[in-house]
Design a protein around this motif. Structure first.
Motif, PDB file in Angstrom:
ATOM      1  N   ALA A   1     -70.420 -69.011 -62.423  1.00 25.33           N
ATOM      2  CA  ALA A   1     -69.114 -69.199 -61.784  1.00 25.33           C
ATOM      3  C   ALA A   1     -68.589 -70.613 -61.997  1.00 25.33           C
ATOM      4  O   ALA A   1     -67.373 -70.837 -62.008  1.00 25.33           O
ATOM      5  CB  ALA A   1     -69.217 -68.897 -60.293  1.00 25.33           C
ATOM      6  N   CYS A   2     -69.493 -71.553 -62.182  1.00 22.33           N
ATOM      7  CA  CYS A   2     -69.107 -72.942 -62.438  1.00 22.33           C
ATOM      8  C   CYS A   2     -68.868 -73.215 -63.923  1.00 22.33           C
ATOM      9  O   CYS A   2     -68.560 -74.352 -64.303  1.00 22.33           O
ATOM     10  CB  CYS A   2     -70.175 -73.900 -61.912  1.00 22.33           C
ATOM     11  N   GLY A   3     -69.055 -72.190 -64.759  1.00 21.12           N
ATOM     12  CA  GLY A   3     -68.810 -72.347 -66.179  1.00 21.12           C
ATOM     13  C   GLY A   3     -69.973 -72.867 -66.984  1.00 21.12           C
ATOM     14  O   GLY A   3     -69.808 -73.253 -68.149  1.00 21.12           O
ATOM     15  N   VAL A   4     -71.169 -72.879 -66.404  1.00 22.58           N
ATOM     16  CA  VAL A   4     -72.347 -73.357 -67.122  1.00 22.58           C
ATOM     17  C   VAL A   4     -72.767 -72.301 -68.138  1.00 22.58           C
ATOM     18  O   VAL A   4     -72.905 -71.122 -67.797  1.00 22.58           O
ATOM     19  CB  VAL A   4     -73.513 -73.651 -66.153  1.00 22.58           C
ATOM     20  N   THR A   5     -72.986 -72.684 -69.373  1.00 25.55           N
ATOM     21  CA  THR A   5     -73.379 -71.731 -70.408  1.00 25.55           C
ATOM     22  C   THR A   5     -74.804 -71.259 -70.184  1.00 25.55           C
ATOM     23  O   THR A   5     -75.614 -71.949 -69.556  1.00 25.55           O
ATOM     24  CB  THR A   5     -73.261 -72.346 -71.805  1.00 25.55           C
ATOM     25  N   ALA A   6     -75.120 -70.084 -70.705  1.00 29.33           N
ATOM     26  CA  ALA A   6     -76.404 -69.447 -70.431  1.00 29.33           C
ATOM     27  C   ALA A   6     -77.590 -70.337 -70.793  1.00 29.33           C
ATOM     28  O   ALA A   6     -78.600 -70.361 -70.087  1.00 29.33           O
ATOM     29  CB  ALA A   6     -76.496 -68.119 -71.177  1.00 29.33           C
ATOM     30  N   ALA A   7     -77.476 -71.072 -71.879  1.00 28.80           N
ATOM     31  CA  ALA A   7     -78.594 -71.900 -72.331  1.00 28.80           C
ATOM     32  C   ALA A   7     -78.924 -73.016 -71.354  1.00 28.80           C
ATOM     33  O   ALA A   7     -80.037 -73.550 -71.360  1.00 28.80           O
ATOM     34  CB  ALA A   7     -78.287 -72.493 -73.706  1.00 28.80           C
ATOM     35  N   HIS A   8     -77.971 -73.366 -70.489  1.00 25.26           N
ATOM     36  CA  HIS A   8     -78.183 -74.491 -69.572  1.00 25.26           C
ATOM     37  C   HIS A   8     -78.223 -74.061 -68.109  1.00 25.26           C
ATOM     38  O   HIS A   8     -78.311 -74.917 -67.218  1.00 25.26           O
ATOM     39  CB  HIS A   8     -77.093 -75.543 -69.780  1.00 25.26           C
ATOM     40  N   GLN A   9     -78.178 -72.778 -67.847  1.00 25.43           N
ATOM     41  CA  GLN A   9     -78.285 -72.305 -66.468  1.00 25.43           C
ATOM     42  C   GLN A   9     -79.709 -72.510 -65.975  1.00 25.43           C
ATOM     43  O   GLN A   9     -80.663 -72.048 -66.607  1.00 25.43           O
ATOM     44  CB  GLN A   9     -77.889 -70.836 -66.385  1.00 25.43           C
ATOM     45  N   SER A  10     -79.849 -73.180 -64.851  1.00 26.56           N
ATOM     46  CA  SER A  10     -81.177 -73.525 -64.356  1.00 26.56           C
ATOM     47  C   SER A  10     -81.104 -73.938 -62.894  1.00 26.56           C
ATOM     48  O   SER A  10     -80.068 -74.425 -62.423  1.00 26.56           O
ATOM     49  CB  SER A  10     -81.769 -74.675 -65.176  1.00 26.56           C
ATOM     50  N   MET A  11     -82.217 -73.749 -62.193  1.00 26.32           N
ATOM     51  CA  MET A  11     -82.340 -74.271 -60.831  1.00 26.32           C
ATOM     52  C   MET A  11     -82.190 -75.790 -60.788  1.00 26.32           C
ATOM     53  O   MET A  11     -81.896 -76.356 -59.733  1.00 26.32           O
ATOM     54  CB  MET A  11     -83.719 -73.907 -60.267  1.00 26.32           C
ATOM     55  N   ALA A  12     -82.405 -76.463 -61.939  1.00 28.98           N
ATOM     56  CA  ALA A  12     -82.380 -77.920 -61.976  1.00 28.98           C
ATOM     57  C   ALA A  12     -81.060 -78.478 -62.499  1.00 28.98           C
ATOM     58  O   ALA A  12     -80.936 -79.690 -62.679  1.00 28.98           O
ATOM     59  CB  ALA A  12     -83.535 -78.428 -62.845  1.00 28.98           C
ATOM     60  N   HIS A  13     -80.065 -77.624 -62.738  1.00 29.75           N
ATOM     61  CA  HIS A  13     -78.771 -78.103 -63.229  1.00 29.75           C
ATOM     62  C   HIS A  13     -78.046 -78.869 -62.115  1.00 29.75           C
ATOM     63  O   HIS A  13     -78.196 -78.546 -60.934  1.00 29.75           O
ATOM     64  CB  HIS A  13     -77.921 -76.918 -63.691  1.00 29.75           C
TER      65      HIS A  13
ATOM     66  N   TYR B   1     -80.229 -69.399 -52.538  1.00 29.75           N
ATOM     67  CA  TYR B   1     -79.384 -69.812 -53.660  1.00 29.75           C
ATOM     68  C   TYR B   1     -79.536 -68.820 -54.809  1.00 29.75           C
ATOM     69  O   TYR B   1     -80.651 -68.437 -55.184  1.00 29.75           O
ATOM     70  CB  TYR B   1     -79.779 -71.212 -54.124  1.00 29.75           C
ATOM     71  N   GLY B   2     -78.402 -68.410 -55.384  1.00 31.48           N
ATOM     72  CA  GLY B   2     -78.405 -67.513 -56.540  1.00 31.48           C
ATOM     73  C   GLY B   2     -78.139 -68.287 -57.808  1.00 31.48           C
ATOM     74  O   GLY B   2     -76.986 -68.633 -58.111  1.00 31.48           O
ATOM     75  N   THR B   3     -79.186 -68.575 -58.559  1.00 26.00           N
ATOM     76  CA  THR B   3     -79.107 -69.488 -59.700  1.00 26.00           C
ATOM     77  C   THR B   3     -78.051 -69.088 -60.716  1.00 26.00           C
ATOM     78  O   THR B   3     -77.191 -69.889 -61.106  1.00 26.00           O
ATOM     79  CB  THR B   3     -80.473 -69.574 -60.406  1.00 26.00           C
ATOM     80  N   TYR B   4     -78.093 -67.853 -61.160  1.00 24.93           N
ATOM     81  CA  TYR B   4     -77.332 -67.487 -62.349  1.00 24.93           C
ATOM     82  C   TYR B   4     -75.884 -67.121 -62.040  1.00 24.93           C
ATOM     83  O   TYR B   4     -74.969 -67.507 -62.771  1.00 24.93           O
ATOM     84  CB  TYR B   4     -78.087 -66.400 -63.119  1.00 24.93           C
ATOM     85  N   ASP B   5     -75.646 -66.405 -60.966  1.00 23.80           N
ATOM     86  CA  ASP B   5     -74.259 -66.117 -60.595  1.00 23.80           C
ATOM     87  C   ASP B   5     -73.509 -67.406 -60.291  1.00 23.80           C
ATOM     88  O   ASP B   5     -72.353 -67.576 -60.706  1.00 23.80           O
ATOM     89  CB  ASP B   5     -74.221 -65.188 -59.374  1.00 23.80           C
ATOM     90  N   TYR B   6     -74.154 -68.312 -59.557  1.00 30.21           N
ATOM     91  CA  TYR B   6     -73.451 -69.530 -59.156  1.00 30.21           C
ATOM     92  C   TYR B   6     -73.152 -70.419 -60.360  1.00 30.21           C
ATOM     93  O   TYR B   6     -72.021 -70.909 -60.508  1.00 30.21           O
ATOM     94  CB  TYR B   6     -74.264 -70.308 -58.120  1.00 30.21           C
ATOM     95  N   SER B   7     -74.138 -70.630 -61.206  1.00 26.09           N
ATOM     96  CA  SER B   7     -73.903 -71.510 -62.349  1.00 26.09           C
ATOM     97  C   SER B   7     -72.907 -70.898 -63.330  1.00 26.09           C
ATOM     98  O   SER B   7     -72.094 -71.609 -63.926  1.00 26.09           O
ATOM     99  CB  SER B   7     -75.222 -71.855 -63.051  1.00 26.09           C
TER     100      SER B   7
END
Length: 401
Positions: free
Chosen positions: A241-253, A233-239
């Motif tokens: 792509a889903c529109g998650v802002t940097a402050a909330h990008q996480s393996m636990a999102h 799983y690629g945490t940051y590219d995937y999140s």
């Protein structure tokens, strides 16, 4: 009623689907899964990389948690009874799986520079200083496709034979066709049939859910012709792509959990393993910053293990102490009950739990994983269960159904 005739007719009706199931869902391979993959940019690779990372990890303990109590307070997890085991792991096998990175963590230098780093990487990999190793090449997007193929081809020219458990990581997979092309490329570059294996990095939304609403990730596993060993799983590219802002990008999102649950379902029974991603919040700086990074990493590693993700990424030597602390704690906490229940199951002794082959499989798998990574000693497990490792392996590899 002619039972033999009925069963014979069923065998005839179901023979094709039986054969297809055996092919597509062969079950666990029995091969050890590393607890982590360490990603190191190719321009930062040194000949003694594994030893260097172990020394730096030990130095971080000496500086910020020199005794078990200090690590307990720093990481937010009881390290008493585990501290010496963690230090021993860092001294003997600090990196289980090394991935030399020629993609996002590396950048896009000129061809001559990357070629030089490829040759240097081949020398490091040839030393086989880690149980598992490989490279992440640039993906199959048009802009970087040529460079990715050039890197892999040059690496293989300078790496003969391949080290044990060598894999190629293909990033940013978006389609089944890319996986089919990766299979074709392997056949063109390998020295003997089946030599090259690869992992697929799931970091685009298209790799999880296709335009037709189907789970692309399930299709790409079966398009790999048995060469795919793992999904990462690629945490940051995937999140992103889903529109998650940097402050909330996480393996636990929640978007991460959704993707990884689909990955687990797609991989179940295929022999393909699943790895969680990484956190880019590193335990570096002063004592407060290191301790905060350790607490976060400990929590995330534990969370992954609880979610049946037994592997993740580490990006810095200071993450190794808490990788092993959290991992060892998980398996040692599972050990007493699993061993007691397995002992009763094997002895057919009545107890609190009404166990069956599926639960015996799950408990055996946990004990085997614990032995493989060093959390548990084979002798203590065999004594508690009352059976040799081979019996545990047999249960762990049991195919469901």
């Amino acid at each position: 009623m002619d039972l033999d005739k009925l069963v014979s007719e069923l065998d005839s009706q179901l023979s094709d689907v039986d054969a297809l199931r055996d092919k597509l869902f062969p079950g666990a391979t029995g091969v050890r899964q590393p607890v982590h993959t360490v990603y190191v940019p190719a321009d930062q690779v040194l000949p003694d990389l594994a030893r260097s990372w172990g020394e730096r990890a030990l130095a971080s303990l000496d500086a910020f948690a020199p005794v078990a109590g200090a690590l307990t307070e720093a990481a937010g997890m009881d390290a008493v009874g585990l501290y010496d085991r963690v230090r021993a792991k860092l001294s003997t096998e600090p990196i289980e799986d090394l991935r030399i990175d020629f993609e996002d963590g590396y950048g896009a230098p000129d061809d001559a520079t990357e070629d030089r780093h490829v040759i240097e990487a081949a020398a490091v990999l040839a030393a086989a200083a880690t149980p598992f190793s490989g490279v992440r090449i640039k993906g199959f997007e048009p802009a970087v496709r040529r460079r990715g193929v050039r890197t892999l081809s040059l690496l293989l020219d300078n790496l003969n034979p391949l080290p044990p458990n060598f894999v190629v990581t293909l990033p940013k997979v978006t389609s089944v066709e890319q996986v089919e092309s990766m299979v074709w490329l392997c056949t063109q570059l390998e020295r003997f049939p089946g030599e090259l294996r690869f992992e697929l990095q799931i970091e685009t939304t298209q790799a999880v859910l296709g335009p037709d609403g189907a789970a692309t990730v399930a299709r790409i596993i079966h398009a790999s012709d048995g060469r795919c060993t793992a999904l990462h799983y690629g945490t940051y590219d995937y999140s992103a792509a889903c529109g998650v802002t940097a402050a909330h990008q996480s393996m636990a999102h929640p978007v991460a959990d959704h993707a990884k649950n689909i990955m687990l379902l797609a991989a179940a029974g295929t022999g393909v393993t699943v790895s969680d991603g990484s956190t880019n919040i590193l335990p570096v700086g002063d004592s407060d910053a290191v301790h905060a990074g350790w607490r976060l990493h400990t929590r995330l590693v534990t969370r992954s293990l609880e979610h049946a993700l037994y592997q993740g990424w580490d990006l810095h030597p200071h993450q190794l102490p808490t990788r092993y602390l959290a991992t060892f704690s998980f398996y040692r906490n599972a050990f007493p009950q699993a061993a007691t229940r397995l002992n009763a199951y094997l002895a057919k002794t009545a107890g609190t739990f009404l166990d069956e082959p599926a639960t015996a499989q799950a408990m055996s798998a946990a004990l085997v994983r614990g032995i493989d990574c060093g959390a548990l000693d084979a002798a203590e497990v065999e004594a508690a269960v009352g059976a040799p490792r081979s019996v545990l392996d047999g249960f762990a590899r049991r195919r469901v159904g």
